[in-house]
Design an enzyme around this catalytic site. Sequence first.
Site, PDB file in Angstrom:
ATOM      1  N   GLU A 210       0.881  -1.173   0.000  1.00  0.00           N
ATOM      2  CA  GLU A 210       0.000   0.000   0.000  1.00  0.00           C
ATOM      3  C   GLU A 210       0.915   1.217   0.000  1.00  0.00           C
ATOM      4  OE1 GLU A 210      -3.361   0.192   0.031  1.00  0.00           O
ATOM      5  OE2 GLU A 210      -3.833  -1.936   0.233  1.00  0.00           O
ATOM      6  N   CYS A 244      -2.330   9.522   2.739  1.00  0.00           N
ATOM      7  CA  CYS A 244      -1.879   8.935   1.460  1.00  0.00           C
ATOM      8  C   CYS A 244      -2.840   9.237   0.327  1.00  0.00           C
ATOM      9  CB  CYS A 244      -1.684   7.434   1.611  1.00  0.00           C
ATOM     10  SG  CYS A 244      -3.165   6.582   2.143  1.00  0.00           S
TER      11      CYS A 244
END
Length: 434
Positions: A210, A244
């Site tokens: 990720e 993010c």
Amino acid sequence: MENYQELTAKQKTFFQSGKTKDVQYRLNALTKLKEIMTSHEQEILDALKADLNKPEVETKRAEIGLVIGEINFMIENLSSWATTQEVETPSTHEGATSFIISEPYGSALVIAPWNYPIQLALAPLAGAIAAGNCAVLKPSELTPHTSSLLAKMINENFSEEYLRVVEGEVETSTALLKEKFDYIFFTGSTGVGKIVAEAAAKHLTPTTLELGGKSPAIVHEDADLDETATRIARSKFANAGQTCVAPDYLLVHRSVKDQLIAKMQEVITATYGENVSENLEFPHVVSERHFDRLHQFLNDGETVVGGNSDRSRLFIEPTILDHISWEDSIMQDEIFGPILPVLVYDELPKAIDAIVERPKPLALYLFTDNEKVQDDVLTKISFGGGAINDAINHMTTHYLPFGGVGNSGMGAYHGKASFDTFSHFKSILKRSNK
Ligand code: NAD
């Protein structure tokens, strides 16, 4: 050099005992994890305040609430997810039956970043538990209060052969990555993701990565500018831009740029106050290194909103930079801070080409009700996931698998996708000898 051979051996033996494969065992562990989070709520709030100056309301929503929501969803659905699925058998295999068994990989390594240090550690951990794995969790050293709290919460409540938090810096990750885990789940930067993938390849360990990247927010000429300004500003400046999936930059149609910036200024003032430096609730940048990196970007383009900073308390106010070009330093890497550069476009195809030429983003946000534009953007650009007329919220639903593609990662989790990620699906064809 740290050595985790003994720990991984203990987890392997415990996994082989079969205890974690029992669905009730997993449900008990998930329930316990939820109870631990609830009983440590104040300590979590304090740790996040100390590490990132994260406001309580944010911690309750994006760290505690989100993970508890995930755990509840897993508890509700685990029995059906874990049931062996019968599937059809082709006529060429007459007399046979076919089914798919989900089985845990074994011992999973979860490496977490600092920006949502509870959520990004415990949401994957919950997935590992739900699928029936043992796990080792390595939190980020950049949020030390949260890291030691995670160690206390997990290590005092679970046995080390089942779940263990190991605290430490790069050396600790490196030492852990030398061991043969059965699955690796890494959240962090693209650069470190490559190091993790290389280490995993030595043992052929499957991984989920990720990662980050530059996530655009495209604002088309027909966008509702009031709603767009609110949704972009709130998602960009939450956690001081250290998210993010925060919009990294704005790609806005030239005809609406000035109006949009003016409206975003209004939203920033309404949300954080006239003078954000006096708002002691505004989260700070995680470290001096990140502060210095971000501060240099303030020399790019023209500062049209914000621009103030204070290194002594790692504060940078919500800032918008106009007249930015693709060549500016701020456009070379993920920003990961409260600075929003603005680029303009006249023709959508050129904007699409500019994104497609660059590494695939983790997220993309498009603000328009024009379905042709929506269709063009969704079909022509590859990105992890995203939203139309919204930002960030695609990652807060259990029903949308969350993950990147290309440089922004591989694999996905959340909801059933977490269970699937940490499970191997074993396909069986069964014939009888009669
Ligand atoms: P990072 O890659 O520096 O660190 C992440 C973890 O890896 C930490 O636990 C760290 O100790 C460890 N690590 C650091 N260097 C290492 C090395 N050489 N070898 C092995 N392990 C190492 O990332 P970060 O600064 O903590 O987080 C910010 C980045 O993470 C941003 O790029 C952001 O976009 C990304 N991110 C992605 C997601 C997502 O869900 N896709 C979520 C949050 C953050």
